[in-house]
Design a protein around this motif. Structure first.
Motif, PDB file in Angstrom:
ATOM      1  N   LEU A 116     -15.544  11.862   3.875  1.00 32.48           N
ATOM      2  CA  LEU A 116     -16.023  13.133   4.314  1.00 32.48           C
ATOM      3  C   LEU A 116     -16.479  12.715   5.751  1.00 32.48           C
ATOM      4  CD1 LEU A 116     -16.039  16.165   3.802  1.00 32.48           C
ATOM      5  CD2 LEU A 116     -18.658  15.657   2.976  1.00 32.48           C
ATOM      6  N   GLU A 117     -17.388  11.783   5.882  1.00 33.68           N
ATOM      7  CA  GLU A 117     -18.118  11.630   7.201  1.00 33.68           C
ATOM      8  C   GLU A 117     -17.170  10.851   8.065  1.00 33.68           C
ATOM      9  OE1 GLU A 117     -20.788  12.421   8.216  1.00 33.68           O
ATOM     10  OE2 GLU A 117     -21.845  13.140   6.018  1.00 33.68           O
ATOM     11  N   ALA A 118     -16.375  10.074   7.457  1.00 27.25           N
ATOM     12  CA  ALA A 118     -15.217   9.270   8.394  1.00 27.25           C
ATOM     13  C   ALA A 118     -14.225  10.339   9.085  1.00 27.25           C
ATOM     14  CB  ALA A 118     -14.588   8.380   7.916  1.00 27.25           C
ATOM     15  N   GLN A 119     -13.594  11.143   8.219  1.00 25.66           N
ATOM     16  CA  GLN A 119     -12.738  12.274   8.549  1.00 25.66           C
ATOM     17  C   GLN A 119     -13.565  13.258   9.687  1.00 25.66           C
ATOM     18  OE1 GLN A 119      -9.304  12.560   7.679  1.00 25.66           O
ATOM     19  NE2 GLN A 119      -9.512  13.713   9.550  1.00 25.66           N
ATOM     20  N   ALA A 120     -14.765  13.318   9.416  1.00 20.74           N
ATOM     21  CA  ALA A 120     -15.495  14.278  10.449  1.00 20.74           C
ATOM     22  C   ALA A 120     -15.530  13.612  11.714  1.00 20.74           C
ATOM     23  CB  ALA A 120     -16.642  14.665   9.922  1.00 20.74           C
ATOM     24  N   GLU A 121     -15.738  12.309  11.809  1.00 18.78           N
ATOM     25  CA  GLU A 121     -15.621  11.577  13.094  1.00 18.78           C
ATOM     26  C   GLU A 121     -14.467  11.799  13.581  1.00 18.78           C
ATOM     27  OE1 GLU A 121     -18.688  10.197  14.441  1.00 18.78           O
ATOM     28  OE2 GLU A 121     -19.388  11.441  12.788  1.00 18.78           O
ATOM     29  N   VAL A 122     -13.298  11.526  13.089  1.00 18.30           N
ATOM     30  CA  VAL A 122     -11.965  11.656  13.639  1.00 18.30           C
ATOM     31  C   VAL A 122     -11.835  13.215  14.147  1.00 18.30           C
ATOM     32  CG1 VAL A 122      -9.649  11.469  13.184  1.00 18.30           C
ATOM     33  CG2 VAL A 122     -11.074   9.646  12.240  1.00 18.30           C
ATOM     34  N   ARG A 179      -6.918   3.292  17.715  1.00 21.83           N
ATOM     35  CA  ARG A 179      -5.495   2.975  17.823  1.00 21.83           C
ATOM     36  C   ARG A 179      -4.688   4.117  18.442  1.00 21.83           C
ATOM     37  NH1 ARG A 179      -6.512   1.394  12.492  1.00 21.83           N
ATOM     38  NH2 ARG A 179      -5.326   2.988  11.562  1.00 21.83           N
ATOM     39  N   LEU A 180      -5.407   5.445  18.386  1.00 22.66           N
ATOM     40  CA  LEU A 180      -4.624   6.309  18.748  1.00 22.66           C
ATOM     41  C   LEU A 180      -4.587   6.587  20.406  1.00 22.66           C
ATOM     42  CD1 LEU A 180      -6.461   9.274  16.517  1.00 22.66           C
ATOM     43  CD2 LEU A 180      -4.144   8.247  16.162  1.00 22.66           C
ATOM     44  N   MET A 181      -5.469   5.663  20.602  1.00 19.26           N
ATOM     45  CA  MET A 181      -5.377   5.693  22.489  1.00 19.26           C
ATOM     46  C   MET A 181      -3.787   5.203  23.258  1.00 19.26           C
ATOM     47  SD  MET A 181      -8.431   6.770  23.563  1.00 19.26           S
ATOM     48  CE  MET A 181      -8.589   6.039  25.108  1.00 19.26           C
ATOM     49  N   GLY A 182      -3.175   4.571  22.451  1.00 17.12           N
ATOM     50  CA  GLY A 182      -2.103   4.268  22.901  1.00 17.12           C
ATOM     51  C   GLY A 182      -1.154   5.513  23.138  1.00 17.12           C
ATOM     52  N   ARG A 191       3.583  12.021  18.588  1.00 17.52           N
ATOM     53  CA  ARG A 191       3.092  10.837  18.029  1.00 17.52           C
ATOM     54  C   ARG A 191       1.629  11.132  17.377  1.00 17.52           C
ATOM     55  NH1 ARG A 191       6.003   6.376  18.542  1.00 17.52           N
ATOM     56  NH2 ARG A 191       4.493   5.338  17.324  1.00 17.52           N
ATOM     57  N   LEU A 192       0.926  11.507  18.422  1.00 18.17           N
ATOM     58  CA  LEU A 192      -0.674  11.466  17.919  1.00 18.17           C
ATOM     59  C   LEU A 192      -1.074  12.619  16.939  1.00 18.17           C
ATOM     60  CD1 LEU A 192      -3.719  11.257  19.126  1.00 18.17           C
ATOM     61  CD2 LEU A 192      -3.299  13.399  20.347  1.00 18.17           C
ATOM     62  N   GLY A 203      -5.509  10.107   0.731  1.00 20.74           N
ATOM     63  CA  GLY A 203      -7.171  10.269  -0.106  1.00 20.74           C
ATOM     64  C   GLY A 203      -7.855   9.118  -0.447  1.00 20.74           C
ATOM     65  N   ALA A 204      -9.184   9.174  -0.505  1.00 20.67           N
ATOM     66  CA  ALA A 204     -10.203   8.481  -1.027  1.00 20.67           C
ATOM     67  C   ALA A 204      -9.832   6.987  -0.287  1.00 20.67           C
ATOM     68  CB  ALA A 204      -9.888   8.182  -2.407  1.00 20.67           C
ATOM     69  N   GLU A 205      -9.611   5.920  -1.249  1.00 27.97           N
ATOM     70  CA  GLU A 205      -9.660   4.638  -0.546  1.00 27.97           C
ATOM     71  C   GLU A 205      -8.361   4.469   0.327  1.00 27.97           C
ATOM     72  OE1 GLU A 205     -12.042   2.117  -0.690  1.00 27.97           O
ATOM     73  OE2 GLU A 205     -12.969   3.926  -1.710  1.00 27.97           O
ATOM     74  N   ALA A 206      -7.245   5.028  -0.040  1.00 34.11           N
ATOM     75  CA  ALA A 206      -6.192   4.941   0.971  1.00 34.11           C
ATOM     76  C   ALA A 206      -6.585   5.512   2.482  1.00 34.11           C
ATOM     77  CB  ALA A 206      -4.924   5.847   0.334  1.00 34.11           C
ATOM     78  N   LYS A 207      -7.251   6.566   2.615  1.00 34.40           N
ATOM     79  CA  LYS A 207      -7.519   7.012   3.747  1.00 34.40           C
ATOM     80  C   LYS A 207      -8.546   5.875   4.554  1.00 34.40           C
ATOM     81  CE  LYS A 207      -9.022  11.169   4.449  1.00 34.40           C
ATOM     82  NZ  LYS A 207      -8.164  11.875   5.436  1.00 34.40           N
ATOM     83  N   LEU A 208      -9.735   5.358   4.049  1.00 31.84           N
ATOM     84  CA  LEU A 208     -10.443   4.637   4.387  1.00 31.84           C
ATOM     85  C   LEU A 208      -9.758   3.035   4.737  1.00 31.84           C
ATOM     86  CD1 LEU A 208     -13.435   5.195   2.055  1.00 31.84           C
ATOM     87  CD2 LEU A 208     -12.876   6.245   4.260  1.00 31.84           C
ATOM     88  N   ARG A 209      -8.750   2.669   4.005  1.00 33.15           N
ATOM     89  CA  ARG A 209      -8.054   1.138   4.479  1.00 33.15           C
ATOM     90  C   ARG A 209      -7.163   1.737   5.721  1.00 33.15           C
ATOM     91  NH1 ARG A 209      -6.978   1.191  -1.125  1.00 33.15           N
ATOM     92  NH2 ARG A 209      -5.016   1.919  -0.971  1.00 33.15           N
ATOM     93  N   HIS A 210      -6.527   2.765   5.552  1.00 30.43           N
ATOM     94  CA  HIS A 210      -5.849   3.161   6.980  1.00 30.43           C
ATOM     95  C   HIS A 210      -6.660   3.340   8.243  1.00 30.43           C
ATOM     96  CE1 HIS A 210      -2.354   4.709   8.854  1.00 30.43           C
ATOM     97  NE2 HIS A 210      -2.932   5.730   9.567  1.00 30.43           N
ATOM     98  N   PHE A 211      -7.663   3.921   7.884  1.00 28.22           N
ATOM     99  CA  PHE A 211      -8.837   3.846   9.369  1.00 28.22           C
ATOM    100  C   PHE A 211      -8.789   2.665   9.726  1.00 28.22           C
ATOM    101  CE2 PHE A 211     -10.746   8.319   8.718  1.00 28.22           C
ATOM    102  CZ  PHE A 211      -9.557   8.863   8.992  1.00 28.22           C
ATOM    103  N   ALA A 212      -9.343   1.738   8.730  1.00 22.05           N
ATOM    104  CA  ALA A 212      -9.579   0.380   9.136  1.00 22.05           C
ATOM    105  C   ALA A 212      -8.671  -0.597   9.482  1.00 22.05           C
ATOM    106  CB  ALA A 212     -10.389  -0.419   7.799  1.00 22.05           C
ATOM    107  N   HIS A 213      -7.357  -0.409   9.027  1.00 17.46           N
ATOM    108  CA  HIS A 213      -6.335  -1.466   9.220  1.00 17.46           C
ATOM    109  C   HIS A 213      -5.156  -0.974   9.732  1.00 17.46           C
ATOM    110  CE1 HIS A 213      -8.964  -4.385   7.494  1.00 17.46           C
ATOM    111  NE2 HIS A 213      -9.121  -3.620   6.285  1.00 17.46           N
ATOM    112  N   GLY A 214      -4.874   0.415   9.450  1.00 14.24           N
ATOM    113  CA  GLY A 214      -3.636   0.824   9.844  1.00 14.24           C
ATOM    114  C   GLY A 214      -2.524   1.063   8.964  1.00 14.24           C
ATOM    115  N   GLY A 215      -2.892   0.671   7.610  1.00  9.14           N
ATOM    116  CA  GLY A 215      -1.848   0.795   6.574  1.00  9.14           C
ATOM    117  C   GLY A 215      -2.342   0.759   5.184  1.00  9.14           C
TER     118      GLY A 215
END
Length: 215
Positions: A116-122, A179-182, A191-192, A203-215
């Motif tokens: 929830l907090e990570a999505q709010a920052e984005v 990563r969005l800055m490109g 694309r943005l 959802g859940a861990e998939a979102k956090l992994r994507h934020f951290a690593h892009g995949g």
């Protein structure tokens, strides 16, 4: 339309969906927030209560915060970004929390506090960035990235666990927004938006992994 509604409409446009629930309808005052279990430590707080299969929400936005933003309710939102970015982002964070919990609940999914907090920052980065998209946003985007993710401080009364959660949310969301800055540099709005919408629906861990690593 007030500032709360404008922020919700902008977030829904960014992410490509409509939420039937309107955040401004769920706003409660200080006394009601305290009765519902609010901590009273911040100018915005989402209050959530689960009973059986029902999810009840209330959104606390302090009177002081709403008063600060009242002069900007009807004008171009660029003014508030120049004059009171911190206040605008506090309100946007509250609306983001409300919208994300309502959206995930509608899809039968629970949400962690870190997610929830990570999505709010984005969300804060995206909504502020796109307010200025038509102005040539390269320099603004770089400044925004620094102001939202690097020039930050945390409330002293946070517990160790809370402090970790906010710091981790900042770290994860900063990596994703960097990563969005490109797309910003290349003026690739399509694309943005595609990247933002893809990540939002993870959802859940998939979102956090994507934020951290892009995949």
């Amino acid at each position: 339309m007030g500032m709360i509604g404008r922020v919700q409409d902008h977030l829904e446009a960014i992410y490509g969906f409509t939420c039937e629930a309107r955040a401004e309808v769920f706003v409660v005052d200080t006394e009601a927030a305290a009765q519902l279990g609010g901590t009273g430590r911040a100018d915005e707080e989402l209050l959530v209560h689960e009973a059986d299969d029902a999810l009840e929400l209330a959104l606390y936005l302090s009177p002081a915060l709403l008063d600060r933003l009242k002069p900007y309710e009807s004008g171009p939102l660029g003014y508030v970004l120049d004059s009171d970015l911190a206040g605008y982002c506090q309100l946007a964070e509250g609306v983001s929390h409300f919208l994300y919990v309502a959206h995930t609940a509608a899809h039968g999914r629970t949400v962690s506090l870190l997610e929830l907090e990570a999505q709010a920052e984005v969300d804060k980065f995206a909504v502020c960035l796109l307010h200025r998209w038509g102005e040539g946003v390269g320099a603004w985007a770089r400044e925004l990235l620094q102001r939202l993710f690097d020039r930050v401080s945390y409330r002293k009364q946070l517990s160790v666990q809370e402090r970790w959660r906010y710091e981790e949310a900042n770290r994860l969301s900063r990596r994703f927004c960097s990563r969005l800055m490109g797309h910003v540099a290349a003026r690739r709005l399509d694309r943005l938006l595609a990247d933002l919408r893809y990540a939002y629906r993870l959802g859940a861990e998939a979102k956090l992994r994507h934020f951290a690593h892009g995949g």
